[in-house]
Write a protein that holds these residues in place. Structure first.
Motif, mmCIF file in Angstrom:
data_model
loop_
_atom_site.group_PDB
_atom_site.id
_atom_site.type_symbol
_atom_site.label_atom_id
_atom_site.label_comp_id
_atom_site.label_asym_id
_atom_site.label_seq_id
_atom_site.Cartn_x
_atom_site.Cartn_y
_atom_site.Cartn_z
ATOM 1 N N HIS B 79 0.838 -1.245 -0.013
ATOM 2 C CA HIS B 79 -0.047 -0.109 -0.019
ATOM 3 C C HIS B 79 0.816 1.092 0.116
ATOM 4 O O HIS B 79 1.960 1.259 0.596
ATOM 5 C CB HIS B 79 -0.740 0.147 1.186
ATOM 6 N N ASP B 80 0.540 2.311 -0.474
ATOM 7 C CA ASP B 80 1.030 3.675 -0.409
ATOM 8 C C ASP B 80 0.238 4.639 0.446
ATOM 9 O O ASP B 80 0.444 5.713 0.575
ATOM 10 C CB ASP B 80 1.436 4.214 -1.934
ATOM 11 N N VAL B 81 -0.851 4.357 0.917
ATOM 12 C CA VAL B 81 -1.684 4.907 1.570
ATOM 13 C C VAL B 81 -2.281 4.208 3.099
ATOM 14 O O VAL B 81 -2.727 3.303 2.779
ATOM 15 C CB VAL B 81 -3.245 5.677 0.809
ATOM 16 N N VAL B 82 -2.007 4.873 4.158
ATOM 17 C CA VAL B 82 -2.513 4.205 5.423
ATOM 18 C C VAL B 82 -3.347 5.246 5.978
ATOM 19 O O VAL B 82 -3.374 6.347 6.003
ATOM 20 C CB VAL B 82 -1.210 4.055 6.399
ATOM 21 N N MET B 83 -4.816 4.676 6.327
ATOM 22 C CA MET B 83 -6.054 5.287 6.630
ATOM 23 C C MET B 83 -6.137 4.973 8.251
ATOM 24 O O MET B 83 -6.233 3.816 8.821
ATOM 25 C CB MET B 83 -7.200 5.142 6.135
ATOM 26 N N ALA B 84 -5.885 5.986 8.982
ATOM 27 C CA ALA B 84 -6.120 5.939 10.482
ATOM 28 C C ALA B 84 -6.989 6.763 11.125
ATOM 29 O O ALA B 84 -7.007 8.090 11.046
ATOM 30 C CB ALA B 84 -4.736 6.248 11.267
ATOM 31 N N PRO B 85 -8.450 6.319 11.863
ATOM 32 C CA PRO B 85 -9.471 7.243 11.969
ATOM 33 C C PRO B 85 -8.973 7.654 13.436
ATOM 34 O O PRO B 85 -9.885 8.664 13.403
ATOM 35 C CB PRO B 85 -10.677 6.140 12.111
ATOM 36 N N CYS B 86 -8.374 7.203 14.181
ATOM 37 C CA CYS B 86 -8.145 7.771 15.507
ATOM 38 C C CYS B 86 -6.985 8.953 15.389
ATOM 39 O O CYS B 86 -6.001 8.758 14.759
ATOM 40 C CB CYS B 86 -7.357 6.721 16.321
ATOM 41 N N ASN B 87 -7.557 9.691 16.049
ATOM 42 C CA ASN B 87 -6.566 10.990 16.095
ATOM 43 C C ASN B 87 -5.265 10.797 16.682
ATOM 44 O O ASN B 87 -4.119 11.398 16.263
ATOM 45 C CB ASN B 87 -7.211 12.267 16.780
ATOM 46 N N GLY B 88 -5.193 10.275 17.795
ATOM 47 C CA GLY B 88 -3.911 9.725 18.382
ATOM 48 C C GLY B 88 -2.861 9.050 17.269
ATOM 49 O O GLY B 88 -1.977 9.412 17.088
ATOM 50 N N GLY B 125 8.138 8.523 3.458
ATOM 51 C CA GLY B 125 7.784 9.034 2.022
ATOM 52 C C GLY B 125 6.948 7.622 1.399
ATOM 53 O O GLY B 125 6.673 7.522 0.282
ATOM 54 N N GLN B 126 7.270 6.413 1.954
ATOM 55 C CA GLN B 126 6.887 5.028 1.366
ATOM 56 C C GLN B 126 5.321 5.078 1.599
ATOM 57 O O GLN B 126 4.692 4.640 0.699
ATOM 58 C CB GLN B 126 7.332 3.877 2.200
ATOM 59 N N VAL B 127 4.736 5.716 2.308
ATOM 60 C CA VAL B 127 3.228 5.867 2.520
ATOM 61 C C VAL B 127 2.766 7.266 2.826
ATOM 62 O O VAL B 127 3.320 7.907 3.457
ATOM 63 C CB VAL B 127 2.544 4.698 3.496
ATOM 64 N N GLU B 128 1.577 7.567 2.514
ATOM 65 C CA GLU B 128 0.875 8.506 2.874
ATOM 66 C C GLU B 128 0.002 8.240 4.051
ATOM 67 O O GLU B 128 -1.026 7.667 3.835
ATOM 68 C CB GLU B 128 0.159 9.199 1.503
ATOM 69 N N THR B 129 -0.035 9.072 5.151
ATOM 70 C CA THR B 129 -1.047 8.588 6.378
ATOM 71 C C THR B 129 -2.322 9.560 6.309
ATOM 72 O O THR B 129 -1.942 10.918 6.071
ATOM 73 C CB THR B 129 -0.230 8.651 7.616
ATOM 74 N N ILE B 130 -3.461 9.064 6.035
ATOM 75 C CA ILE B 130 -4.384 10.141 6.283
ATOM 76 C C ILE B 130 -5.585 9.708 7.285
ATOM 77 O O ILE B 130 -5.455 8.588 7.756
ATOM 78 C CB ILE B 130 -5.134 9.836 4.620
#
Lengths: 139, 310
Positions: B79-88, B125-130
């Protein structure tokens, strides 16, 4: 200098008898008072400078120097300044009472955040003067 | 194609809170994804992001823990995008990304521990965290959402509460404050935009990024209760019926201290607390139970029924 506890008590008692502009000015002053306590507790002389026309914002900047977590109240300070402008730009606005109440709640949040932070950081449980007293007792 | 337009399939990092107190956030996020045709690929064998506890003791270990999540997503799952719903979690992954880009010592520590742990070292730079807000905003957007709404939130007055970790410190979020279309660190609006597209009426809420006292909820409960009480009062004074949240710590804090404020200070507040994903899910036609409304402490069912949403 008004004690931090007295600032909290005054914020708890809205002064609806005063003209809107005076109420807003007093709330802004109380907000500055909260930040003065934070500065003194960190052994700094509270700045008299202004930032964007507000001493409050300059005091916040001073308080956040070397303490990035203090930026958690940056927007609260800006909201306080915004509400001051909002009230003073049209003190006869039909919603002025609501705006003043919101300004009071914003100032209250600043007070709760900073006084809580001072307790957690052991910078004074009742007023900023306690830190030097505690340090003196330890030596 | 820019990454921001291709969030159709992302690595999903729920984090510890979403398996516990924030369970309703987890299930509602998945339900929203399903309803919007977006795919969530959960990070395999994920670990804690380092949260507050590890970060306070050794920030470099927190950087490693967050980097491991990103390394698995990138190097083992492609993957190149990681989605984290938790603000922490979102904040910590962003911070790790920043540290690994800027700080040589952090890089060395992460490399050393990664080798010991037997996985590839994460490279900046390997992933974009959103965040979940970026995910829906980027993949579907307001217009796309408006087209898919089956059950409008019309008439529901909402105060959007972002909490303090979603935008702070500014330097770890280089994509924010980039003009039209980007998120603002001083006046965040992504949640406002999405809920408005779902039909809700957002109220002016001056404490949207103010501290909820979440970090001190156990060590200094009284201060946390007073901070939450003030947020509840401000939301009600703004005319809100609901506070929408996007952080499990803020959400739990608001709910728990709402109860405590009533017991300790006798202040009864009627404002309801719901995750923005629960609200969006219902707007998309998902049943309240499927988005975990019954798991909330704050009982919003009568309001939702009155508004024709449930």
């Amino acid at each position: 200098m008004t004690s931090i506890a007295d600032i909290g008590a005054e914020l708890d008692t809205p002064r609806a008898d005063l003209p809107a502009g005076e109420q807003a000015a007093r709330l802004l002053e109380l907000g500055e008072g909260v930040l003065e306590h934070w500065a003194r507790a960190r052994e700094l002389e509270p700045t008299d400078e202004e930032r964007e026309g507000f001493r409050l914002l300059a005091l916040h900047r001073q308080g956040a120097k070397g303490e990035p977590s203090f930026n958690a109240c940056r927007e609260t300070c800006r909201e306080l300044a915004y509400h001051y402008n909002l009230v003073c730009s049209d003190a006869a606005h039909p919603e002025v009472a609501k705006r003043l109440e919101m300004m009071r709640l914003v100032a209250m949040h600043l007070y709760l955040f900073v006084s809580g932070k001072m307790q957690v950081d052991q910078l004074g449980e009742f007023c900023c003067a306690s830190k030097p007293l505690r340090l003196a007792a330890q030596t | 194609m820019a990454k921001t337009t291709v969030y159709q399939k992302v690595a999903y990092y729920p984090g510890c809170a979403l398996e516990g107190t924030g369970h309703a956030y987890n299930r509602s996020t998945k339900e929203v994804g399903k309803a919007l045709g977006l795919e969530l690929d959960e990070v395999k064998n994920w670990n804690c992001c380092g949260a507050m506890e590890v970060k306070n003791i050794d920030p470099k270990i927190q950087t490693y823990l967050s980097s491991r999540v990103m390394s698995i997503a990138a190097n083992e799952m492609g993957h190149d995008v990681v989605m984290a719903p938790c603000n922490g979690c979102y904040h910590n992954l962003k911070k790790a990304e920043y540290d690994l880009e800027k700080d040589e010592e952090s890089k060395q520590v992460v490399d050393r521990i990664s080798k010991k742990a037997g996985h590839k070292t994460y490279e900046a730079g390997q992933v974009e965290t959103i965040h979940a807000l970026d995910w829906i905003k980027g993949a579907i957007g307001e217009d796309g959402l408006r087209e898919r709404v089956k059950n409008s939130l019309n008439g529901l007055k909402i105060a959007n509460y972002y909490g303090c970790m979603y935008t702070r410190p500014r330097h770890i979020f280089p994509e924010k404050d980039q003009g039209p279309g980007s998120e603002s660190t001083s006046q965040p609006h992504f949640m406002d935009d999405l809920l408005e597209a779902a039909g809700a009426e957002n109220v002016d809420f001056p404490l949207k990024t103010a501290c909820c006292g979440g970090a001190h909820t156990l060590s200094d409960s009284d201060t946390s209760t007073l901070l939450v009480l003030n947020i509840l009062r401000a939301a009600e004074a703004s005319g809100a019926e609901v506070i929408a949240t996007e952080c499990p710590t803020c959400h739990s804090g608001l709910e728990m201290h709402q109860v405590r404020a009533e017991k300790k200070y006798g202040y009864e507040s009627n404002v309801k607390i719901l995750y923005f994903t629960q609200l969006l899910g219902m707007a998309l036609g998902v049943k309240p139970k499927q988005v975990g409304v019954h798991e909330n402490v704050s009982d919003s069912m009568s309001l939702l029924k009155e508004k024709g949403i449930a």
